[in-house]
Write an enzyme that holds these catalytic residues in place. Sequence first.
Site, short mmCIF file in Angstrom:
data_model
loop_
_atom_site.label_atom_id
_atom_site.label_comp_id
_atom_site.label_asym_id
_atom_site.label_seq_id
_atom_site.Cartn_x
_atom_site.Cartn_y
_atom_site.Cartn_z
CE LYS A 46 -10.14 3.16 4.95
NZ LYS A 46 -9.70 3.52 5.25
CB CYS A 64 -0.83 -4.63 3.80
SG CYS A 64 -0.67 -3.31 2.34
CB CYS A 66 -2.96 -1.70 -1.16
SG CYS A 66 -1.19 -0.36 0.00
CB CYS A 75 -2.80 -2.23 7.31
SG CYS A 75 -3.15 -0.54 6.64
CG HIS A 79 -5.09 2.04 2.71
ND1 HIS A 79 -4.65 1.17 3.64
CD2 HIS A 79 -6.05 2.45 3.15
CE1 HIS A 79 -5.15 2.10 5.25
NE2 HIS A 79 -6.17 2.71 4.56
#
Length: 98
Positions: A46, A64, A66, A75, A79
Site C-alpha cells: 500500500k 484520500c 483513491c 480518507c 481504499h
Amino acid sequence: MASTTSIIQPGFSCGGALSSFTAKPRRMVMVRAQAINPDIKKDEAKVVDSVLVTELSKPLTAYCRCWRSGIFPLCDGSHVKHNKETGDNVGPLLLKKQ
C-alpha cells in the site's frame, strides 16, 4: 432575464405558479472499479506518503487518494475495498504535525 424553463432543473415538473415540484426517479450510474495507480511503487502493498507540516490543528490528518471516500477529501478507509477489488495499492496521504 432567464425564462422559467431554464431556471428549473431537469427532472422536475411544476404545477400552478411554481407552487409544487415532483421529483422524477434518478438513473443509477454504474462505476467500473479499476486501478488508479498504474505504476507508482507497485512493489509495496500500500502506498502511503507522509508529509510533516508545522502548522496543523490536528496531530495527524489522512487525505484520500483513491477518490472513493465518503468524506472526501479526507480518507475514510475506502481504499481498502478499492485495493481488494482492483489489485491496486493506493493509500492515503498523511499530514503529520511537526
